[in-house]
Design a protein around this motif. Structure first.
Motif, mmCIF file in Angstrom:
data_model
loop_
_atom_site.group_PDB
_atom_site.id
_atom_site.type_symbol
_atom_site.label_atom_id
_atom_site.label_comp_id
_atom_site.label_asym_id
_atom_site.label_seq_id
_atom_site.Cartn_x
_atom_site.Cartn_y
_atom_site.Cartn_z
ATOM 1 N N PHE A 129 0.888 -1.380 -0.012
ATOM 2 C CA PHE A 129 0.003 0.219 -0.113
ATOM 3 C C PHE A 129 0.887 1.250 0.087
ATOM 4 O O PHE A 129 2.001 1.387 0.530
ATOM 5 N N ASP A 130 0.522 2.124 -0.769
ATOM 6 C CA ASP A 130 1.245 3.371 -0.713
ATOM 7 C C ASP A 130 1.551 4.150 0.485
ATOM 8 O O ASP A 130 2.367 4.521 0.933
ATOM 9 N N LEU A 131 0.386 3.913 1.578
ATOM 10 C CA LEU A 131 0.419 4.428 2.824
ATOM 11 C C LEU A 131 -0.004 3.390 3.976
ATOM 12 O O LEU A 131 -1.172 2.941 3.507
ATOM 13 N N ALA A 132 0.774 3.221 4.551
ATOM 14 C CA ALA A 132 0.336 2.398 5.926
ATOM 15 C C ALA A 132 0.402 2.927 7.350
ATOM 16 O O ALA A 132 1.183 3.561 7.619
ATOM 17 N N VAL A 133 -0.635 2.688 7.959
ATOM 18 C CA VAL A 133 -0.838 3.520 9.432
ATOM 19 C C VAL A 133 -1.211 2.544 10.304
ATOM 20 O O VAL A 133 -2.121 1.586 10.164
ATOM 21 N N ALA A 134 -0.630 2.758 11.694
ATOM 22 C CA ALA A 134 -1.305 2.103 12.925
ATOM 23 C C ALA A 134 -0.970 3.286 13.910
ATOM 24 O O ALA A 134 -0.262 3.710 14.397
ATOM 25 N N ALA A 135 -2.317 3.833 14.291
ATOM 26 C CA ALA A 135 -2.646 4.460 15.296
ATOM 27 C C ALA A 135 -3.148 4.138 16.450
ATOM 28 O O ALA A 135 -4.127 3.311 16.563
ATOM 29 N N PHE A 136 -2.583 4.430 17.449
ATOM 30 C CA PHE A 136 -2.803 3.790 19.008
ATOM 31 C C PHE A 136 -3.053 2.333 18.992
ATOM 32 O O PHE A 136 -3.911 1.809 19.695
ATOM 33 N N THR A 137 -2.282 1.580 18.102
ATOM 34 C CA THR A 137 -2.445 0.239 17.903
ATOM 35 C C THR A 137 -1.243 -0.580 18.641
ATOM 36 O O THR A 137 -1.795 -1.589 19.439
ATOM 37 N N LEU A 138 -0.202 -0.179 18.332
ATOM 38 C CA LEU A 138 1.138 -1.066 19.081
ATOM 39 C C LEU A 138 0.982 -1.211 20.511
ATOM 40 O O LEU A 138 1.416 -2.283 20.997
ATOM 41 N N SER A 139 0.309 -0.117 21.273
ATOM 42 C CA SER A 139 0.451 -0.281 22.515
ATOM 43 C C SER A 139 -0.924 -1.282 23.119
ATOM 44 O O SER A 139 -0.572 -1.740 24.110
ATOM 45 N N LEU A 182 3.235 5.952 12.213
ATOM 46 C CA LEU A 182 2.733 5.305 13.642
ATOM 47 C C LEU A 182 2.644 6.261 14.538
ATOM 48 O O LEU A 182 3.469 7.416 14.646
ATOM 49 N N VAL A 183 1.382 6.284 15.304
ATOM 50 C CA VAL A 183 0.930 7.377 16.292
ATOM 51 C C VAL A 183 0.665 6.577 17.634
ATOM 52 O O VAL A 183 -0.091 5.628 17.354
ATOM 53 N N GLU A 184 1.047 7.184 18.772
ATOM 54 C CA GLU A 184 0.631 6.760 19.958
ATOM 55 C C GLU A 184 0.612 7.743 21.005
ATOM 56 O O GLU A 184 0.834 9.026 20.471
ATOM 57 N N ASN A 185 0.034 7.649 21.821
ATOM 58 C CA ASN A 185 -0.030 8.756 23.133
ATOM 59 C C ASN A 185 1.244 9.326 23.575
ATOM 60 O O ASN A 185 2.308 8.670 23.398
ATOM 61 N N GLY A 186 1.315 10.616 23.897
ATOM 62 C CA GLY A 186 2.502 11.245 23.994
ATOM 63 C C GLY A 186 2.963 11.194 25.614
ATOM 64 O O GLY A 186 3.199 11.996 26.071
ATOM 65 N N THR A 187 3.036 9.813 25.893
ATOM 66 C CA THR A 187 3.610 9.525 27.213
ATOM 67 C C THR A 187 4.962 8.789 27.076
ATOM 68 O O THR A 187 5.434 8.565 25.963
ATOM 69 N N LYS A 188 5.688 8.469 28.289
ATOM 70 C CA LYS A 188 6.777 7.834 28.167
ATOM 71 C C LYS A 188 6.628 6.339 27.320
ATOM 72 O O LYS A 188 7.505 5.990 26.336
ATOM 73 N N GLU A 189 5.556 5.615 27.695
ATOM 74 C CA GLU A 189 5.373 4.420 27.151
ATOM 75 C C GLU A 189 5.071 4.682 25.635
ATOM 76 O O GLU A 189 5.586 3.917 25.033
ATOM 77 N N GLY A 190 4.230 5.524 25.313
ATOM 78 C CA GLY A 190 4.033 5.581 23.989
ATOM 79 C C GLY A 190 5.238 5.934 23.092
ATOM 80 O O GLY A 190 5.534 5.389 22.135
ATOM 81 N N HIS A 191 6.096 6.955 23.659
ATOM 82 C CA HIS A 191 7.232 7.352 22.956
ATOM 83 C C HIS A 191 8.269 6.029 22.930
ATOM 84 O O HIS A 191 9.023 5.940 21.848
ATOM 85 N N GLN A 192 8.427 5.389 23.814
ATOM 86 C CA GLN A 192 9.308 4.199 23.993
ATOM 87 C C GLN A 192 8.930 3.044 23.129
ATOM 88 O O GLN A 192 9.840 2.562 22.418
ATOM 89 N N ILE A 193 7.610 2.763 22.829
ATOM 90 C CA ILE A 193 6.987 1.905 21.974
ATOM 91 C C ILE A 193 7.275 2.138 20.583
ATOM 92 O O ILE A 193 7.937 1.611 19.656
ATOM 93 N N LEU A 194 7.459 3.629 20.218
ATOM 94 C CA LEU A 194 7.773 4.044 18.693
ATOM 95 C C LEU A 194 9.377 3.712 18.580
ATOM 96 O O LEU A 194 9.626 3.579 17.488
ATOM 97 N N MET A 195 10.106 4.210 19.643
ATOM 98 C CA MET A 195 11.357 3.976 19.552
ATOM 99 C C MET A 195 12.115 2.808 19.455
ATOM 100 O O MET A 195 12.967 2.193 18.840
ATOM 101 N N GLU A 196 11.193 1.510 19.967
ATOM 102 C CA GLU A 196 11.325 0.380 19.462
ATOM 103 C C GLU A 196 10.867 -0.251 18.233
ATOM 104 O O GLU A 196 11.801 -0.826 17.492
ATOM 105 N N ALA A 197 9.993 0.477 17.589
ATOM 106 C CA ALA A 197 9.588 0.348 16.469
ATOM 107 C C ALA A 197 10.609 0.790 15.257
ATOM 108 O O ALA A 197 11.043 0.238 14.519
ATOM 109 N N ARG A 198 11.170 2.014 15.814
ATOM 110 C CA ARG A 198 12.269 2.682 15.009
ATOM 111 C C ARG A 198 13.457 1.684 14.922
ATOM 112 O O ARG A 198 14.153 1.667 13.808
ATOM 113 N N ASP A 199 14.099 1.501 15.969
ATOM 114 C CA ASP A 199 15.046 0.399 16.099
ATOM 115 C C ASP A 199 14.847 -0.929 15.118
ATOM 116 O O ASP A 199 15.687 -1.326 14.549
#
Length: 460
Positions: free
Chosen positions: A260-270, A295-312
Motif C-alpha cells: 500500500f502507498d500509505l500504511a498506518v497504525a494509530a494507537f495500535t502497537l500499545s 505510527l502514532v501513539e499517546n504522548g507518554t513515556k510508554e507511547g514514545h518508547q514503543i515508537l523508539m522500539e519500532a524505529r530500532d
C-alpha cells in the motif's frame, strides 16, 4: 534652520545606507539565507512549518457520531468517557516474561539470604513454600497488570465520545508532515492496522481524497468495525458511505507482495501484549508499505518508547526474506537516525507534540482541547536518492519562547543532540530569526547547527 535640516537628511540617508549594507552582509555571510530555505514563502509559512490550526472533525463525521451517541443512550457517558481517557493515558506496556522471571529470581534469592542469616534448625521444605508464596504475593502487588481492551457496542460508543476527535487530530497532524514536505505524494491505496472507528480513513481522505482509491481497515473487533461503517454511512444503514472504496477486515492481507502507498497504525502497537508481537506487527506493516509508514501513539513515556522500539526494529532488524529492497529511513519527527537523546538522559521525558482540536459537542466537553501525542514516519529510500534537503533542519521539541529581539528554541539536532539555541537576527540572520519567531513546537527550524555563545546543551 535650512542648513541644519539638510544636514540631518544627509545623516539619515547615510544611516539608512549603512543599515542596508549591514543587512546585506549578514544575509551573505549566513549559509541559510532566504534563497536557500524559504522557497519563495513568507517567514510565517516557511517550509519547516507543519503545525495546524485548531482542527475540527469533518462535518459528516461529527454529525454521524452525535447521532450514534444520541441513539445509544449510554448511561453516565460523560463520566465513563473521562474515566476511559484517563485509563488509556496511564496505560503501560505489559511486563515481559523474561523481566518478570529475573525479578522473581532476584527476590527469591534475597529472601533466602535473609532466612539463612537466622540461626537454628530450619524446615527447608516449609521455608521454600513460604518464600514461593511471598514472591508470588510481591510480584502481584508490584507488577503492572496489563489486560487487552475488549470492545462491545456500548464501550465502542464510550470510546467514540472520549477519543474520536483527539485521535483524528493526532493522525491528521502527523499526516500533514508528509503533505507539507512531500507535496508530490499522491497515494492511491491505504492500509490502516487497528483501525478502530476509522479516524485514519477520515484524516487521510482530508489530505488525499482526490487520489485514494482503496482503503483497507483491519481491526480484530467486530463491534468497532460496525461502528466505523456506521460513521461512514452517516448512521443510516441504507445510505451510501461518505467515503467510498473502504473495506473492513479482521486480519491483515496474507500475501507479503501486496503493498500500500500509505500504511498506518494509530494507537495500535500499545494494544499488543508483548514486544515480540509489536516487532512482528511493525515488520509486517513495513513489508506492506511502498512509500510511507505512519505510527502514532499517546504522548507518554510508554507511547514514545514503543515508537523508539519500532524505529530500532525498522532501522536495524534484518529480515530473511525481503520483497522490497529499498531501505527504511526516518522521515519525521527525528532529525537523525541515532539513539534518541530523550532516552539517553535522566530523568527520561517523552518526545511528544500537541495539536489543538474542537471536541465533539457533548455535555462536559470543553470548547477547545489539546491532544498530546508521539509519532514516527518512516519512508522507503531509493538507492542513491536519500533525502538531503532537510538534513540541516532541527526539530523544535518544546514551545518556542519569544522575547525582545531573541527567541529561545529547544531542538533535537541532526547530530543527535538536544540543544537550547537563542536565535537573534545578528547571530543567525534576519530571515532565520523571523522564521524562529513564526515557528512553534513540532516545526522544523532552518539553522546550521553549531554551538556558540548563545547556545548550550540541553540535558533535560
Amino acid at each position: 534652520m535650512a542648513s541644519r535640516s539638510y544636514g540631518a537628511c544627509v545623516l539619515c540617508r547615510k544611516a539608512a545606507v549603512v543599515k542596508m549594507l549591514c543587512r546585506g552582509t549578514s544575509a551573505a555571510a549566513n549559509p541559510q539565507s532566504q534563497v536557500d530555505f524559504l522557497k519563495g514563502e513568507q517567514h510565517k509559512k516557511h517550509p519547516g512549518v507543519t503545525n495546524l490550526k485548531t482542527l475540527r472533525l469533518p462535518e459528516e463525521l461529527q454529525t454521524a457520531a452525535r447521532s450514534i451517541i444520541h441513539r445509544a443512550q449510554v448511561p453516565r457517558l460523560t463520566d465513563r468517557s473521562q474515566s476511559l481517557t484517563n485509563y488509556l493515558w496511564s496505560r503501560k506496556r505489559a511486563v515481559e516474561d523474561l523481566t518478570l522471571r529475573r525479578k522473581a529470581v532476584s527476590l527469591e534469592r534475597e529472601l533466602w539470604e535473609k532466612a539463612m542469616e537466622k540461626k537454628g534448625d530450619v524446615d527447608e521444605q516449609a521455608l521454600e513454600d513460604r518464600i514461593r508464596r511471598k514472591v508470588l504475593s510481591e510480584l502481584k502487588r508490584t507488577t503492572y497488570h496489563w489486560t487487552p481492551m475488549k470492545f462491545d457496542e456500548e464501550l465502542g460508543v464510550v470510546y467514540m465520545a472520549a477519543r474520536l476527535a483527539g485521535g483524528y487530530a493526532a493522525v491528521r497532524r502527523a499526516m500533514n508532515e508528509i503533505k507539507k514536505r512531500d507535496p508530490s505524494f499522491a497515494p492511491q491505496s491505504l492500509l490502516d492496522f487497528g483501525s478502530g472507528l476509522g479516524t485514519v480513513v477520515w484524516a487521510s481522505h482530508s489530505c488525499w481524497g482526490d487520489t485514494l482509491k482503496e482503503m483497507v481497515c483491519v481491526d480484530s473487533s467486530g463491534p468497532m468495525n460496525i461502528l466505523a461503517e456506521r460513521l461512514l454511512k452517516g448512521d443510516d444503514e441504507i445510505a451510501e458511505p461518505h467515503i467510498k472504496h473502504v473495506y473492513f477486515r479482521q486480519f491483515l492481507p496474507v500475501s507479503p507482495k501486496v503493498q500500500f502507498d500509505l500504511a498506518v497504525a494509530a494507537f495500535t502497537l500499545s494494544e499488543l501484549p508483548n514486544g515480540t508481537e509489536r516487532e512482528e506487527a511493525v515488520l509486517t506493516l513495513w513489508r506492506k508499505t511502498s512509500s510511507y509508514l505512519v505510527l502514532v501513539e499517546n504522548g507518554t513515556k510508554e507511547g514514545h518508547q514503543i515508537l523508539m522500539e519500532a524505529r530500532d526494529t525498522l532501522l536495524k532488524k534484518q529480515e530473511k526474506t525481503v520483497h522490497d529492497t529499498r531501505p527504511a529511513s526516518v522521515f519525521a519527527p527525528c532529525a537523525h537516525e541515532l539513539v534518541c537523546p530523550k532516552l539517553a538522559h535522566e530523568p527520561i521525558t517523552p518526545c511528544n507534540f500537541q495539536q489543538l482540536y474542537q471536541p465533539l459537542p457533548l455535555p462536559g466537553h470543553n470548547v477547545q482541547q489539546t491532544e498530546k501525542f508521539s509519532y514516527l514516519i518512516v519512508t522507503r529510500t531509493e538507492p542513491g536518492k536519500a533525502e538531503t534537503e532537510d538534513v540541516s533542519w532541527a526539530r523544535l521539541i518544546a514551545p518556542v519562547l519569544r522575547r525582545t529581539r531573541h527567541v529561545h528554541c529547544r531542538m533535537c539536532c541532526p547530530d543527535g543532540q538536544l540543544q537550547h539555541l537563542v536565535v537573534t537576527a545578528r547571530k543567525h540572520s534576519r530571515d532565520v530569526y523571523r522564521c524562529a519567531r513564526s515557528s512553534d513546537w513540532g516545526d522544523q527550524l532552518p539553522i546550521v547547527q553549531k554551538v556558540d555563545d548563545d547556545s548550550q546543551s540541553d540535558s533535560k
